[in-house]
Design an enzyme around this catalytic site. Structure first.
Site, mmCIF file in Angstrom:
data_model
loop_
_atom_site.group_PDB
_atom_site.id
_atom_site.type_symbol
_atom_site.label_atom_id
_atom_site.label_comp_id
_atom_site.label_asym_id
_atom_site.label_seq_id
_atom_site.Cartn_x
_atom_site.Cartn_y
_atom_site.Cartn_z
ATOM 1 N N ASP A 192 29.067 69.172 35.700
ATOM 2 C CA ASP A 192 29.571 68.384 36.834
ATOM 3 C C ASP A 192 28.846 67.045 36.991
ATOM 4 O O ASP A 192 29.466 66.039 37.344
ATOM 5 C CB ASP A 192 29.544 69.190 38.132
ATOM 6 N N HIS A 214 32.995 72.575 32.596
ATOM 7 C CA HIS A 214 33.256 73.986 32.242
ATOM 8 C C HIS A 214 34.137 74.634 33.303
ATOM 9 O O HIS A 214 34.267 74.144 34.423
ATOM 10 C CB HIS A 214 31.934 74.743 32.133
#
Ligand SMILES: *[C@@H]1O[C@H](CO)[C@@H](O)[C@H](O)[C@H]1NC(C)=O
Ligand SMILES: *[C@@H]1O[C@H](CO)[C@@H](O)[C@H](O)[C@H]1NC(C)=O
Ligand SMILES: *[C@@H]1O[C@H](CO)[C@@H](O)[C@H](O)[C@H]1NC(C)=O
Ligand SMILES: *[C@@H]1O[C@H](CO)[C@@H](O)[C@H](O)[C@H]1NC(C)=O
Ligand SMILES: *[C@@H]1O[C@H](CO)[C@@H](O)[C@H](O)[C@H]1NC(C)=O
Ligand SMILES: *[C@@H]1O[C@H](CO)[C@@H](O)[C@H](O)[C@H]1NC(C)=O
Ligand SMILES: *[C@@H]1O[C@H](CO)[C@@H](O)[C@H](O)[C@H]1NC(C)=O
Ligand SMILES: *[C@@H]1O[C@H](CO)[C@@H](O)[C@H](O)[C@H]1NC(C)=O
Length: 464
Positions: A332, A57
């Protein structure tokens, strides 16, 4: 080169040092450095006829725990009057965290993140101009992440707006995969969330070892600049985080970016590398394997080619004719896991915990910052055949074991074989995760199908 010119060059290089490019997972997006000097354009005689990417993101506000450490830091600095002669800390007398309405902002995309994702959409549209035809459907995928946090889904929506332009709201469909539905075992953009044995320890003992080496001297140096104010190591390791976050939230370079020396920033960057390498990357046994089911399915899409169509399970509707761009968004941890699967770091020796190796290619800043992106390109090189090329933050990274193709790419079938070899070595997903449960997903049926099936019961559509 003349000695004086060399010295000037070195000074110039130092003047250009940008801490925002060295914050690991806390960097806002930037175009990665061209580490291998390979042109990001298609090699001579080849065209990119199909591509994919898996992106983190975009830039975001802090999660609650990070935010409370900032408010604590602010409270501490205002609890008493202090003095400092260090001009880089002058801002601290009046510093407050930059969030204006934390309840609405925490964990969500920031304005900097919105900008990154719109621009990313336009960038990819222009990068592959033949892939999208106006007013045709475009599907992309997003990890649902948490029930009340929308940064991944919003990133996919904003990308679609940039990529499609005005028809996005009609033509775009974000398929959101529910990462906690048991039926999505090995079949989502965050398979680790259903893996009982998964344990991201943020680098564990190796991270602690390195922190105990690099942090105390920074704490001592900074504390020496103050009268009546002393920081601890938890305070000081927030400074680079604040540098990254404040900059992308406000659009102005944060004053925290000048509080570490360049050398200290590079030591912080290495702590992020250790965090990902030993938490979810190639320094782990199980965690590094968890995006292999996804990668296997992705590579199969490239083998099927850009014109393949698929029949959606249990659907009487039309077959699925996907766009040549396979766009996926996640978090992540999954980017880090995927970085371990793709092969580009397979020749990187294990990261030492006591010093920074001189020539590592593994730098988390270059692929896991906000909007960090692992890209895949199918190179169609005519009579030479089909090849796979990997890009990290839009720059080419060769696979050390397979780089004999044009532009140091890897023959597609060999790339598929490398991934199959890794999967075989990793063992069965459910067995390794300790979740074998024949009543939900039988062992051996634990693989990714969502890239070729738009009718899975654990996905739902959100419009851009
Ligand atoms: C903030 O300070 C409070 C009170 O000292 C403490 O309980 C809390 O754990 C701190 N939070 C963070 C995130 O540091
Ligand atoms: C700042 O400089 C003044 C004058 O040289 C000195 O008295 C003071 O101790 C210095 N303060 C700090 C925090 O170094
Ligand atoms: C995702 O799946 C979990 C577990 O089945 C369920 O509790 C939750 O409601 C689902 N979330 C959404 C948004 O569908
Ligand atoms: C999809 O379904 C059609 C019609 O039943 C069939 O002809 C075709 O072979 C199927 N394609 C695939 C890839 O299964
Ligand atoms: C397809 O339908 C069958 C029969 O209703 C069901 O058992 C199966 O779970 C469905 N598959 C999917 C992927 O929804
Ligand atoms: C770094 O350099 C050393 C010594 O030249 C070499 O053995 C090692 O393989 C290199 N590492 C990488 C990642 O290139
Ligand atoms: C990293 O930690 C593991 C234990 O989790 C240990 O076996 C290994 O030796 C450590 N590596 C380094 C470079 O310290
Ligand atoms: C297997 O899954 C079913 C359905 O979710 C559940 O009821 C059962 O408890 C699970 N069994 C084990 C051993 O986890």
């Amino acid at each position: 080169m003349h000695a004086t010119a060399l010295a000037l060059f070195a000074a110039g290089a130092l003047a250009q040092f940008d801490p925002l490019h060295h914050l690991g997972g806390n960097s806002p997006y930037f175009l990665g450095p061209n580490v291998f000097g390979i042109s990001p354009d298609a090699p001579e005689g080849c065209t990119v006829d199909q591509a994919g990417f898996t992106s983190r993101h975009g830039s975001r506000y802090p999660d609650p725990s990070a935010y409370y450490s900032w408010t604590n830091l602010s409270a501490k600095t205002h609890a008493q009057s202090f003095t400092t002669n260090a001009s880089e800390f002058a801002f601290l007398q009046s510093w407050q965290p930059v969030l204006r309405n934390p309840a609405a902002e925490l964990s969500a995309l920031s304005p900097g993140g919105w900008k990154e994702l719109y621009e990313m959409g336009v960038f990819y549209r222009w990068l592959y101009p033949s892939f999208y035809t106006e007013n045709t459907p475009f599907n992309l995928w997003a990890n649902r992440y948490q029930e009340t946090v929308f940064r991944v889904v919003d990133s996919a929506r904003l990308f679609a707006r940039g990529y499609l332009g005005p028809p996005a709201e009609v033509e775009g469909s974000v398929y959101v995969l529910n990462n906690t539905d048991p039926r999505s075992i090995a079949n989502s953009l965050a398979p680790s969330d259903l893996c009982a044995n998964y344990n991201d320890d943020s680098g564990g003992i190796n991270a602690t070892t390195w922190a105990n080496i690099y942090v105390p001297p920074i704490v001592d140096r900074i504390n020496g600049l103050f009268h009546s104010l002393q920081f601890n190591s938890n305070d000081v390791t927030q400074f680079p985080v604040l540098c990254g976050f404040e900059t992308q939230i406000t659009g102005r370079r944060s004053p925290w970016c000048d509080t570490f020396t360049p050398n200290e920033i590079l030591q912080y960057e290495y702590s992020q590398d250790i965090r990902y390498w030993y938490g979810t990357g190639l320094g782990t046994q199980l965690e590094k394997n968890l995006m292999l089911p996804f990668l296997t399915a992705l590579v199969q899409r490239f083998i099927d080619g850009p014109t393949a169509t698929y029949n959606n399970t249990n659907s009487t509707g039309p077959p699925f004719h996907p766009n040549p761009l396979i766009a996926t968004f996640t978090n992540d941890g999954q980017i880090s896991q995927l970085s371990a699967a793709i092969g580009v770091f397979d020749a990187q020796p294990q990261l030492p915990a006591t010093y920074i190796p001189a020539n590592r290619t593994y730098k988390s800043s270059n692929f896991v910052p906000m909007r960090g992106t692992i890209g895949f390109e199918r190179l169609n090189c005519g009579y030479k055949g089909l090849f796979m090329r990997i890009k990290l933050d839009d720059q080419v990274y060769p696979v050390p074991a397979c780089q004999q193709g044009p532009g140091r790419s890897c023959p597609l079938q060999e790339y598929a074989a490398m991934v199959a070899g890794k999967s075989a070595k990793a063992g069965d997903y459910e067995v390794e995760c300790g979740i074998a449960n024949a009543s939900v997903v039988p062992v051996g049926k634990d693989y990714t199908t969502f890239l070729t099936d738009l009718n899975l019961p654990w996905e739902y559509v959100v419009k851009p």
